[in-house]
Design a protein around this motif. Sequence first.
Motif, short mmCIF file in Angstrom:
data_model
loop_
_atom_site.label_atom_id
_atom_site.label_comp_id
_atom_site.label_asym_id
_atom_site.label_seq_id
_atom_site.Cartn_x
_atom_site.Cartn_y
_atom_site.Cartn_z
N UNK A 38 0.79 -1.23 0.00
CA UNK A 38 0.00 0.00 0.00
C UNK A 38 0.82 1.28 0.00
N UNK A 39 2.15 1.13 -0.01
CA UNK A 39 3.04 2.30 0.02
C UNK A 39 4.01 2.23 -1.17
N UNK A 40 4.50 3.40 -1.55
CA UNK A 40 5.53 3.46 -2.59
C UNK A 40 6.41 4.67 -2.34
N UNK A 41 7.68 4.62 -2.77
CA UNK A 41 8.57 5.76 -2.56
C UNK A 41 8.17 6.94 -3.45
N UNK A 42 8.43 8.12 -2.97
CA UNK A 42 8.12 9.33 -3.75
C UNK A 42 8.93 9.36 -5.05
N UNK A 43 10.20 9.08 -4.95
CA UNK A 43 11.08 9.10 -6.13
C UNK A 43 11.41 7.64 -6.47
N UNK A 44 10.74 7.12 -7.47
CA UNK A 44 10.84 5.70 -7.79
C UNK A 44 12.24 5.31 -8.22
N UNK A 91 -0.38 4.51 -1.77
CA UNK A 91 -0.86 4.37 -3.13
C UNK A 91 -2.29 4.88 -3.26
N UNK A 92 -3.04 4.81 -2.18
CA UNK A 92 -4.42 5.26 -2.19
C UNK A 92 -4.49 6.77 -1.98
N UNK A 93 -5.46 7.43 -2.61
CA UNK A 93 -5.65 8.87 -2.50
C UNK A 93 -6.87 9.16 -1.63
N UNK A 94 -6.81 10.31 -0.94
CA UNK A 94 -7.86 10.66 0.00
C UNK A 94 -8.26 12.12 -0.15
N UNK A 95 -9.50 12.40 0.24
CA UNK A 95 -10.01 13.77 0.22
C UNK A 95 -10.10 14.29 1.65
N UNK A 134 -2.39 11.59 -1.57
CA UNK A 134 -1.96 10.55 -0.64
C UNK A 134 -1.57 11.12 0.73
N UNK A 135 -1.34 10.23 1.66
CA UNK A 135 -0.63 10.57 2.89
C UNK A 135 0.85 10.32 2.60
N UNK A 172 -3.62 5.02 11.00
CA UNK A 172 -5.02 4.66 10.72
C UNK A 172 -5.74 5.87 10.16
N UNK A 173 -6.41 5.69 9.03
CA UNK A 173 -7.12 6.79 8.39
C UNK A 173 -8.62 6.44 8.28
N UNK A 174 -9.45 7.39 8.69
CA UNK A 174 -10.91 7.25 8.55
C UNK A 174 -11.35 8.24 7.49
N UNK A 175 -11.81 7.76 6.32
CA UNK A 175 -12.19 8.68 5.24
C UNK A 175 -13.54 9.33 5.51
#
Length: 319
Positions: A158-164, A189-193, A298-299, A314-317
């Motif tokens: 669920x995570x990835x580096x900023x500079x691949x 990797x997931x985006x949030x509002x 993202x976070x 932990x994120x609550x959308x």
Amino acid sequence: WLGRTVNGLLLGLLGMVSSAADEANPFVKQEPPPLVGAWDLVVHGAGGDYPSWLQISQSGYRTLVGSYVGQFGSARPVARIEHDQGRLRFSLPPQWERRTNDVVVEGRLAGDGLRGEITDDDGKRLNWEARRAPALRREALPSWGKPIELFNRRDLTGWRPRHSGSKHGWQVQDGCLTNAVPGNDLMTEQLFNDFKLHAEFRFPKGSNSGLYLRGRYEVQIEDNFGQEPDCHRIGGVYGFLSPCANAAKPAGEWQTLEVTLVGRLVTVVLNGERIIERQAIPGITGGALDSDEAKPGPILVQGDHGPIAFRKLTLTPGK
């Protein structure tokens, strides 16, 4: 007939004199110039595009002042913005010790946006364009969805580096997400509002990190135990919003950070103490991923400054 004509001429002349007097009177409210407002910039740098931000405000009758955020660093005050017929120009001293050139920003209105050139502190001239920053007002508070565990305590799923293309030292040790070798940021990797974020972290003495909300607004995490609260210190929205108190614990202890972001309104609770209450974040902070504020993001965990460890994220959308 003659009397009515003379009266009409006199009234017209009086109106013209009154209008001219109003224009010269600093106490009569004037319409703000079209340059006034918050602008989200995209600068076309040699190494690729990067985001920037500009706030232009009216001070007095003709004077424009502002605030500017470059690619990195803090929001910087602009004491005076020269302007004429939709054009603008201002300069800032170099922000870093090893730089010697002033930053010069020039631009002009172009349709609904701005475009222009910036001379950076290396002396390079770069093109940029901007559009008005969105208000991000919400008609009602969101209803909250099901909490999401961003970190599974086993691996970097669920995570990835900023500079691949760059190495990063993020790994899982003893159930904690840590950057054993600082050098790259990490983002979901997931985006949030809109969301509520709960983080549990600790860092060694003297360390420096941060959490970027939607990848654009940094909440500072730094070893500032016992210091006066400040927008550049722990719990502050970097360069913009200062906490009302410093609720930090000493380095090496586990700490909790709870952040609620709805539109631009942010609430920050550090170690159980509410230190920022529903304050509006004016714009992006230095180091942001982009300046497209209307979109979810993202976070992002800052990992290029100092080491830090998270045992819970932990994120609550918001719906």
